[in-house]
Every structure is written in C-alpha cells, then in structure tokens.
Design a protein around this motif. Structure first.
Motif, PDB file in Angstrom:
ATOM      1  N   ARG A   1      26.515 -56.565  16.420  1.00 14.47           N
ATOM      2  CA  ARG A   1      26.675 -58.341  16.423  1.00 14.47           C
ATOM      3  C   ARG A   1      28.206 -58.437  17.744  1.00 14.47           C
ATOM      4  O   ARG A   1      27.490 -59.454  18.225  1.00 14.47           O
ATOM      5  CB  ARG A   1      27.772 -57.988  15.073  1.00 14.47           C
ATOM      6  N   ARG A   2      28.864 -57.963  18.129  1.00  8.91           N
ATOM      7  CA  ARG A   2      29.830 -58.229  19.345  1.00  8.91           C
ATOM      8  C   ARG A   2      28.787 -58.374  20.373  1.00  8.91           C
ATOM      9  O   ARG A   2      28.736 -59.434  21.241  1.00  8.91           O
ATOM     10  CB  ARG A   2      30.714 -57.983  19.160  1.00  8.91           C
ATOM     11  N   LEU A  62      30.445 -47.015   9.764  1.00  8.71           N
ATOM     12  CA  LEU A  62      28.888 -48.104   9.618  1.00  8.71           C
ATOM     13  C   LEU A  62      29.296 -49.728   9.578  1.00  8.71           C
ATOM     14  O   LEU A  62      29.269 -50.565  10.982  1.00  8.71           O
ATOM     15  CB  LEU A  62      27.381 -48.117   8.403  1.00  8.71           C
ATOM     16  N   VAL A  63      30.176 -50.038   9.022  1.00 12.53           N
ATOM     17  CA  VAL A  63      30.954 -51.550   9.652  1.00 12.53           C
ATOM     18  C   VAL A  63      30.976 -51.598  10.440  1.00 12.53           C
ATOM     19  O   VAL A  63      30.937 -52.532  11.485  1.00 12.53           O
ATOM     20  CB  VAL A  63      31.887 -51.923   8.960  1.00 12.53           C
ATOM     21  N   ARG A  64      32.180 -50.731  11.321  1.00 14.95           N
ATOM     22  CA  ARG A  64      32.669 -50.633  12.942  1.00 14.95           C
ATOM     23  C   ARG A  64      31.784 -50.739  13.645  1.00 14.95           C
ATOM     24  O   ARG A  64      31.837 -51.472  14.597  1.00 14.95           O
ATOM     25  CB  ARG A  64      33.356 -49.120  12.830  1.00 14.95           C
ATOM     26  N   LEU A  65      30.433 -49.609  13.362  1.00 11.34           N
ATOM     27  CA  LEU A  65      29.001 -49.491  14.743  1.00 11.34           C
ATOM     28  C   LEU A  65      28.011 -50.486  14.337  1.00 11.34           C
ATOM     29  O   LEU A  65      27.640 -51.240  15.636  1.00 11.34           O
ATOM     30  CB  LEU A  65      28.279 -48.535  13.854  1.00 11.34           C
ATOM     31  N   ILE A  66      28.236 -51.695  13.231  1.00  8.15           N
ATOM     32  CA  ILE A  66      27.492 -52.889  13.561  1.00  8.15           C
ATOM     33  C   ILE A  66      28.198 -53.901  13.710  1.00  8.15           C
ATOM     34  O   ILE A  66      27.751 -54.508  14.245  1.00  8.15           O
ATOM     35  CB  ILE A  66      26.814 -52.823  11.982  1.00  8.15           C
ATOM     36  N   ALA A  67      29.056 -53.549  13.598  1.00 10.01           N
ATOM     37  CA  ALA A  67      30.530 -55.297  14.440  1.00 10.01           C
ATOM     38  C   ALA A  67      30.153 -55.109  15.894  1.00 10.01           C
ATOM     39  O   ALA A  67      30.373 -56.115  16.352  1.00 10.01           O
ATOM     40  CB  ALA A  67      31.859 -54.791  13.634  1.00 10.01           C
ATOM     41  N   ARG A  68      30.349 -53.933  16.297  1.00 13.04           N
ATOM     42  CA  ARG A  68      30.017 -53.720  17.431  1.00 13.04           C
ATOM     43  C   ARG A  68      28.841 -54.564  18.378  1.00 13.04           C
ATOM     44  O   ARG A  68      29.082 -54.787  19.441  1.00 13.04           O
ATOM     45  CB  ARG A  68      30.875 -52.436  17.752  1.00 13.04           C
TER      46      ARG A  68
END
Length: 178
Positions: A162-163, A154-160
């Motif tokens: 956001r980026r 989830l953190v990976r998906l949300i970071a993508r």
C-alpha cells in the motif's frame, strides 16, 4: 459462518497452471497474488457481513460510526471522513444518508466554513458502534483465520504494498516523550 461446498481443487492454483501453460509465466505470480487477495477479501467480507447483519449494519456504515466514535468530539467534516475512510465523497454521503435516516448520525453546519457539513455521532450511533465492535472483535478480529505471526507478517507485507502504491507515507519519527 455459512459453509460452502469445498472444491476438489484450488481454482487459483489451477488458474496459475493455465497461465503458465499459456506462456504467461512472468504474469502468473502476480495474477495468483491479485486473485488470492481478492478471494481472501470476499471471505473476510462474508464473515464481517454475517456478524453485522443482525445489527442492521454494513461494513461501510460501521466504519463511519466507529471513525466518528474515535474522533475527539464525535464529529467531523464529511470531506475529512471521505479522506480518512479512503472512499469517494459520494460514498460517504450515501452512508451518512442511511445512518441519518436510522438516527445514528446527524448533519450540522460547520461552525466556521459555510461550505462544509459536519457529520455528528448520536447516542444511538455510539451504542450501535460499541455493540458492533464487540461482535466483530469476538467473531472476526480475534479469530482472523491465521496465526498471530502470520497475521502480523501479512499485514506488514500488505502495508508495504500500500505504501509503495502511494496509499500513505511512512510516519515521521517522533521524539521520545520528555
């Protein structure tokens, strides 16, 4: 955490069904995503607030105290705090006002820029940040409500997300240490 009465249906799933019934099939997944993230944020914030309330802190105040504690000299220009916390300068000013009134930070003139003000962590602020971090680690961060693998994904998906929205750039590759 205070328990609330469970609903007999998932209201977000029902909203998605309504979106589909009204012919908004192309928007239904996005509406479901946005609504789900906003509800998850409410649930997380409630846990954080419940943990910080006994310490007399809000999450905004905790973030500023901890940002200062993590900085090299436990001080930084208010404009830098605004940028790092990704909030409007007025929000930082209000947060600093409250933390200064409680003795957890103080303002100092910037040594080289007469237009800037430094916000400085006090001993009381450092102690409160340490206490709050221990409480949040134990009550919220160590038990976020998802497995480690799900949390990482989830953190990976949300970071993508956001980026891609322009929130930050990917870090430049760093050379291996010598």
């Amino acid at each position: 955490m205070a328990q609330h009465k469970r609903l007999p249906i998932d209201p977000i799933a029902e909203a998605k069904r309504q979106w589909l019934d009204h012919g908004w099939a192309d928007a239904a997944p996005g509406m479901t995503l946005v609504t789900s993230i906003m509800r998850a944020q409410q649930l997380m914030l409630a846990r954080v607030d419940e943990t910080l309330r006994p310490l007399g802190l809000t999450f905004a105040r905790y973030e500023l105290l901890t940002l200062l504690r993590f900085s090299r000299s436990e001080r930084m220009p208010m404009a830098s705090a605004s940028a790092r916390l990704q909030v409007h300068p007025t929000s930082v000013t209000n947060t600093v006002d409250r933390l200064e009134a409680s003795g957890h930070v103080r303002r100092e003139p910037h040594p080289t820029d007469g237009r800037a003000t430094l916000v400085v962590l006090t001993d009381a602020g450092r102690t409160l940040s340490e206490q709050a971090t221990a409480a949040l680690n134990a009550e919220v961060f160590e038990k976020p409500g998802l497995s480690r693998a799900d949390t990482d994904e989830l953190v990976r998906l949300i970071a993508r997300m956001r980026r891609d929205a322009g929130d930050f750039d990917d870090p430049r590759p760093q050379p291996d240490p010598l």
